[in-house]
Structure formats: structure tokens, C-alpha cells
Design an enzyme around this catalytic site. Structure first.
Site, short mmCIF file in Angstrom:
data_model
loop_
_atom_site.label_atom_id
_atom_site.label_comp_id
_atom_site.label_asym_id
_atom_site.label_seq_id
_atom_site.Cartn_x
_atom_site.Cartn_y
_atom_site.Cartn_z
N ASN A 1 74.60 117.63 26.19
CA ASN A 1 74.92 116.20 26.10
C ASN A 1 75.20 115.75 24.67
OD1 ASN A 1 73.68 113.04 26.42
ND2 ASN A 1 75.02 113.82 28.02
N ARG B 1 75.44 111.72 23.88
CA ARG B 1 76.51 111.18 24.73
C ARG B 1 75.97 110.09 25.64
NH1 ARG B 1 79.76 111.31 29.36
NH2 ARG B 1 82.00 111.36 28.85
N CYS B 2 74.81 110.32 26.22
CA CYS B 2 74.20 109.31 27.09
C CYS B 2 73.91 108.01 26.33
CB CYS B 2 72.89 109.83 27.67
SG CYS B 2 73.08 111.07 28.97
N MET B 3 73.61 108.11 25.04
CA MET B 3 73.20 106.94 24.26
C MET B 3 74.38 106.24 23.58
SD MET B 3 69.54 108.05 22.59
CE MET B 3 70.23 109.33 21.55
#
EC number: 3.5.3.6
Length: 404
Positions: free
Chosen positions: A348, A393-395
């Protein structure tokens, strides 16, 4: 901030990104409610906040404009007309969890207005952080600790909406605890005087569920999506139809990749990410259930056509050249090492330029493997943030990337 949404790749130089440094919402994660709030453990909030601030600083040091969700929401509220402001508050009350009785609704609204009298930012933070019943009247009539629950997953700004070309998808999240998060993007894109999306490819009222971790823009013609625990076939069909109907778009097709149905690794970006035009980081654990389909916008029926072959063959079909596949933890990793680095979101990474990525320092084997493959890794400590089950990436939600 004077720009329209412009994201036509996963790897173009990142210019503007939306983030959310967490606040009181992560101080309110109870061990009794980990499953309910979608966390793997109780996190240490002060450390997590510091880790996120470091993440933001690293991005700024790379000349990336970092936009905070709290600031953007507050600015939008202050610039909106009175009707839009009131509707924003009323919608938040409508969506509150647990559901508010008429009396408790009045109490919650009064609390928000009191916070607004201090500052708009204070009100927005209260909306995100929840309302502790000790802060309001009639506390003895409220079950549990909160009049309104916190939104502790908000620091994963990737999921509530997604930038797709010049348009956006405002998503319908699968779980109730996250579904409220899309309120902020809906309000911003409806009311901000400068930030604009040309098209809306999905809205929370549409059929199915969809989350940003399953949405990738590979190039100006290609969107890639994960069919996952969080993103359904029905939602992908809605998004495909709306892109197909957009005469101004450059997109020609969607590729769909099946995602393992595991609760802690819920999106395609926890299994596979694009690092450069032909470089991909993947977890070998995804290969057992690998399937892929192609949807062409020239087909009025938007039929799903299955693609036969292994991961290399599928990616070759998508990008038109032979991919360089980089396995989590390295080619010599054993199953334990693969499992550990997959669990802590070893795929990620946020790509901020071709072969330049940002991610957690704890995934050391993957870090070494990436550098050996010619990928520059900008690492930061995220041991507490990672307990929320997501990395860089999630953040982050890119708003503007430089064209390739």
C-alpha cells in the site's frame, strides 16, 4: 488552491493531495468496539497523530500541496450560503450513529452550534470526533458513552471518494461506521467555489457499495477496479455506465481484478499497486483467487469479458507491455514473511512520481526489495497508524497529478 480534479494516472508526479490528520476520533476507539469500528487494535493516539504529521511533512518536502480535510470542509462551510450550511448540519444529524431520537437530535444540533460559535473548524472536528455525552445536557438519557459516535477511519481519505480523470466517485461505503464519511466530500464538491469535478461517476444513492481503495487510474484510457469485500459488481456497473455516458472523457475501458475476501485486507490496493509504467508490487497471497475481466465502453451492454492467464499476463493485457512484478518481502521470502508484510499493508505505497513511493518503514523486506528494483522509497514510522489497516495510499486521495 485553484484547480479542477485532474488524475489520469497512478504514477504521475503528485501535485495536490487530500489527507486527514486524525483528532479526537482515534482517542475514542474502545477495545469493546474494535470490530464495530474496523480496527485491529486500540491505537496510541498521540503517537499516531505524530506519525501522520510526519507523513504530511514528507509529502510537503517533495513539493506536494497537502490539503487537510478538516480545513477544506471548514473553508467550504464558511463560503457556502446559509441553506447549504444548514443542510450540511441536518444531513450529519440524519446520518448520526447511533440514530438520534428527536430530543437527542436537538441536543446534538445545539452542541454543534455552540462549537460553531467558537470556530467552524471546532464544529467540523466535533462532527468527525463524535459527541461525548458528558459534554451535553440530558446525559443520563443516553446509552453508551457517546451521543454520536466518532469516525475513526477518516484518516483513510482514499476510500470515501475517488478522483477519476476530471471526475469523481463519491462512494457508498460498505459498513455503516464508514458510510457517514462521504458527507464531507459531498458537501465540498457541491459548495466549494474553486475546487470542482467535471463529472460525478458515482453517488452514495447509487446501487451497490464501492470504496476508493478499489479504484485505480492506470492511464488516460484505463481504469482498474477491485471486485472485493467492499466493492460490488453492481457498483462497478454503475460507475462503468456513467463513465461510458461521459462524452468528454478519454477513458476507453475498465479492467476488474478479483480481490481475496479477507476483512483486514479489504481493497485491491492492499494486494497490488502500480509503481511505474511497468512496475507493480503485489502480494503472492492474492494469486490463489486471481481472476480478471475487461469492460469496453464501446460495448453498449458493458459485458464483463474474462481474461485468462496469470498475473503477468493480465497486467500485460492492461498496460500493453510486459510488467515487472515485485513480490512483497522479496522473491526469497517465506510464507511467514509474506503474511506479516501483507498484513501491515506492504503493497500500500503511495506513488508520488514514477518509481518514487512513500510508505511505512516497518515493511523492511519490501523496502529493500523495492530499492533493488530501482524504486526510491521514502519511509516513515507508522506503527500506530498501521493498526487501522492501511498505509500511505489508503491515507491519501490525489486531487491533481502531473500528466505523464
Amino acid at each position: 488552491m485553484k484547480y479542477n480534479i485532474n488524475v489520469h494516472s497512478e504514477i504521475g508526479q503528485l501535485q495536490t493531495v487530500l489527507v486527514h490528520t486524525p483528532g479526537n476520533e482515534i482517542r475514542r476507539i474502545s477495545p469493546r468496539r474494535l470490530d464495530d469500528l474496523l480496527f485491529s487494535a486500540v491505537i496510541e493516539p498521540d503517537t499516531a497523530i505524530q506519525e501522520h504529521q510526519t507523513f504530511c511533512q514528507l509529502l510537503q518536502e517533495q513539493n506536494i500541496e497537502v490539503v487537510q480535510l478538516t480545513d477544506l470542509t471548514a473553508t467550504t462551510f464558511d463560503k457556502a450560503n446559509a441553506t447549504a450550511q444548514n443542510q450540511f448540519i441536518e444531513t450529519w444529524l440524519d446520518q448520526a450513529e447511533p440514530k438520534l431520537t428527536p430530543e437527542h437530535r436537538k441536543v446534538a444540533k445545539q452542541y454543534l452550534l455552540e462549537q460553531k460559535a467558537k470556530s467552524t473548524l471546532s464544529m467540523v472536528r466535533s462532527m468527525m470526533g463524535g459527541i461525548d455525552k458528558r459534554k451535553v445536557a440530558a446525559a443520563n438519557t443516553i446509552n453508551g458513552d457517546f451521543l454520536v459516535d466518532p469516525m475513526p477511519n477518516l484518516y483513510f481519505t482514499r476510500d470515501p471518494f475517488a478522483s477519476i480523470g476530471h471526475g469523481i466517485s463519491i462512494n457508498r461505503m460498505k459498513y455503516l461506521t464508514r458510510r457517514r464519511e462521504t458527507l464531507f466530500a459531498s458537501f465540498i464538491f457541491a459548495n466549494h467555489p474553486i475546487i470542482a469535478a467535471r463529472k460525478f461517476y458515482f453517488k452514495p444513492i447509487d446501487m451497490g457499495t464501492i470504496e476508493g481503495g478499489d479504484i485505480f487510474v492506470y492511464d488516460q484510457q484505463t481504469v482498474v477496479m477491485g471486485l472485493s469485500e467492499r466493492t460490488t459488481e453492481a457498483a462497478i456497473n454503475v460507475l462503468a455506465k456513467k463513465i461510458q455516458q461521459d462524452s468528454s472523457t478519454s477513458f476507453k475501458r475498465i479492467f476488474v481484478i478479483n480481490v481475496p475476501q479477507l476483512p483486514n485486507l479489504m481493497h485491491l490496493d492492499t494486494w497490488l499497486t502500480m509503481l511505474d509504467r511497468n512496475k507493480f508490487l503485489y502480494s503472492p497471497n492474492m494469486l490463489a483467487v486471481l481472476k480478471a475481466w475487461r469492460i469496453d465502453f464501446t460495448d453498449p451492454a458493458l459485458k464483463w469479458n474474462e481474461i485468462a492467464g496469470d498475473l503477468s499476463t493480465i497486467l500485460h493485457t492492461i498496460i500493453g507491455q510486459k510488467p515487472m512484478l515485485i513480490p512483497i518481502a522479496g522473491a526469497d521470502a517465506n510464507q511467514t514473511e509474506i503474511d506479516i508484510e501483507t498484513h501491515f499493508d506492504g503493497t500500500n505505497y503511495l506513488t508520488i512520481a514514477p518509481s518514487v513511493v512513500v510508505g511505512y518503514a516497518r515493511n523492511k523486506l519490501t523496502h529493500q526489495t523495492l530499492e533493488a528494483a530501482g524504486v526510491k522509497v521514502i519511509a516513515f514510522k507508522g506503527n500506530q497508524l498501521s493498526l487501522g489497516m492501511g498505509s500511505a495510499r489508503c491515507m491519501s486521495m490525489p486531487l491533481v497529478r502531473k500528466p505523464l
